[in-house]
Design a protein around this motif. Structure first.
Motif, short mmCIF file in Angstrom:
data_model
loop_
_atom_site.label_atom_id
_atom_site.label_comp_id
_atom_site.label_asym_id
_atom_site.label_seq_id
_atom_site.Cartn_x
_atom_site.Cartn_y
_atom_site.Cartn_z
N VAL A 39 0.82 -0.99 0.20
CA VAL A 39 0.32 0.13 0.09
C VAL A 39 1.05 0.95 0.06
CG1 VAL A 39 -1.45 1.20 1.46
CG2 VAL A 39 -2.06 -0.97 1.11
N GLY A 40 1.92 1.13 0.93
CA GLY A 40 2.47 2.37 1.11
C GLY A 40 3.68 2.44 -0.55
N ALA A 41 3.62 2.06 -1.22
CA ALA A 41 4.60 1.90 -2.06
C ALA A 41 3.84 2.65 -3.37
CB ALA A 41 5.33 0.37 -2.88
N ALA A 42 2.88 1.15 -3.37
CA ALA A 42 1.60 1.80 -3.84
C ALA A 42 1.23 3.91 -4.31
CB ALA A 42 0.50 1.43 -4.37
N LEU A 43 0.96 4.69 -2.85
CA LEU A 43 0.60 5.16 -2.53
C LEU A 43 2.38 6.10 -3.31
CD1 LEU A 43 -0.78 5.50 0.79
CD2 LEU A 43 -2.09 5.61 -1.63
N LEU A 44 3.26 6.01 -3.37
CA LEU A 44 4.47 6.82 -4.30
C LEU A 44 3.67 6.51 -5.32
CD1 LEU A 44 7.18 5.71 -2.15
CD2 LEU A 44 6.40 7.12 -1.12
N SER A 45 3.64 5.73 -5.92
CA SER A 45 3.58 5.40 -7.11
C SER A 45 2.55 6.75 -7.97
CB SER A 45 2.95 4.14 -7.75
OG SER A 45 2.35 4.10 -7.44
N SER A 46 1.14 6.63 -6.73
CA SER A 46 0.20 8.13 -7.37
C SER A 46 0.81 9.06 -6.79
CB SER A 46 -1.11 8.06 -6.33
OG SER A 46 -0.77 8.37 -5.45
N ARG A 47 1.93 9.74 -7.34
CA ARG A 47 2.60 11.06 -6.49
C ARG A 47 3.37 11.71 -8.45
NH1 ARG A 47 3.24 12.78 -1.54
NH2 ARG A 47 4.59 14.33 -2.14
N HIS A 48 3.40 11.96 -8.93
CA HIS A 48 3.39 12.30 -10.34
C HIS A 48 4.86 12.64 -10.46
CE1 HIS A 48 -0.08 10.53 -12.30
NE2 HIS A 48 -0.68 11.80 -11.65
N GLU A 49 5.44 13.17 -9.48
CA GLU A 49 6.28 13.89 -9.40
C GLU A 49 7.75 12.99 -9.13
OE1 GLU A 49 4.48 14.47 -4.94
OE2 GLU A 49 3.90 14.81 -7.26
N LEU A 50 7.19 11.76 -8.45
CA LEU A 50 8.10 10.68 -7.99
C LEU A 50 7.80 9.59 -9.33
CD1 LEU A 50 7.29 10.16 -4.54
CD2 LEU A 50 8.88 11.62 -4.90
N ALA A 51 9.10 9.14 -9.10
CA ALA A 51 9.49 7.79 -10.48
C ALA A 51 9.12 6.45 -10.26
CB ALA A 51 11.06 7.97 -10.58
N VAL A 52 8.68 6.82 -9.48
CA VAL A 52 8.01 4.57 -9.04
C VAL A 52 6.53 4.79 -9.76
CG1 VAL A 52 6.91 3.55 -6.64
CG2 VAL A 52 8.78 5.39 -6.20
#
Length: 221
Positions: A39-52
């Motif tokens: 869940v934490g990694a998926a939340l990071l991926s929802s941030r477009h400024e991040l490269a995840v």
């Protein structure tokens, strides 16, 4: 350093490796917070400024789940049910007789479907692979349920969290904090109710196991 700067400094590859590693170890039979990591990694991926990348997160989770469950299956098939007796003595909160009896009950009732649906339940996520091996489930059947369950769980969870994260600002602008709090509270209560029901069943099986075991007889002098 701000939180945003700290998040941007995390290499995406490290995120994928952590997701796959933690979920793989959990699936192997080690109690780790695999779902929290996903869940934490998926939340990071929802941030477009991040490269995840959400696809990378889902792929890492699926790979870790399939490999971890397969290794757990091999260990369970090699050592059999006595393995759980030893684990139960060392880790009674995770591998106690009630936990094993509950998992066995689900396997007896649902067969390979227990492997598929077990991916969505914390207890079975840890036990499914080793227990399927110990119960000598046919590996081809186990593998199909293992792969499909991992795809549905990891892919579905990643997609749900990803789109929820993207829509969070929109939700907050349209709904009051009271409505949001009620929705969150409802989800927490539902989760706790399910966990409590499973816990009560496990406690009942633990008590039944103690009654069947009976008191330890002291040797006569």
């Amino acid at each position: 350093m701000s939180v945003d700067a700290l998040l941007q400094s995390i290499p995406p590859l490290l995120v994928y490796l952590l997701v796959g590693g933690v979920i793989g170890l959990e699936s192997l039979g080690i109690p780790l917070p695999g779902e929290v990591m996903l869940v934490g990694a998926a939340l990071l991926s929802s941030r477009h400024e991040l490269a995840v990348d959400p696809v990378g997160v889902a792929a890492a989770a699926i790979t870790g789940a399939v490999i971890g469950d397969s290794i757990g299956y091999s260990i369970g098939r090699r050592f059999g049910m006595p393995l759980f007796d030893r684990l139960g003595r060392r880790f009674p909160n995770h591998f106690g007789p009630g936990h094993i009896a509950y998992a066995e009950h689900l396997f007896a009732r649902w067969g390979t479907s227990a492997v598929f649906f077990g991916r969505f339940v914390a207890l079975l996520r840890i036990l499914a692979g080793p227990l399927a091996g110990a119960l000598k489930m046919r590996y081809s059947h186990f593998l199909v349920a293992n792969v499909t369950g991992a795809i549905c769980w990891a892919g579905g969870t990643t997609a749900l969290v990803y789109y929820a994260g993207m829509a969070a600002e929109h939700w907050l602008s349209r709904f009051s904090w009271v409505a949001l709090s009620v929705a969150v509270l409802g989800g927490v209560v539902g989760t706790l109710a399910l966990r409590g029901r499973i816990g009560a069943h496990i406690a009942e099986l633990e008590a039944q196991h103690r009654r069947q075991s009976g008191p330890v007889q002291e040797p006569a002098e």
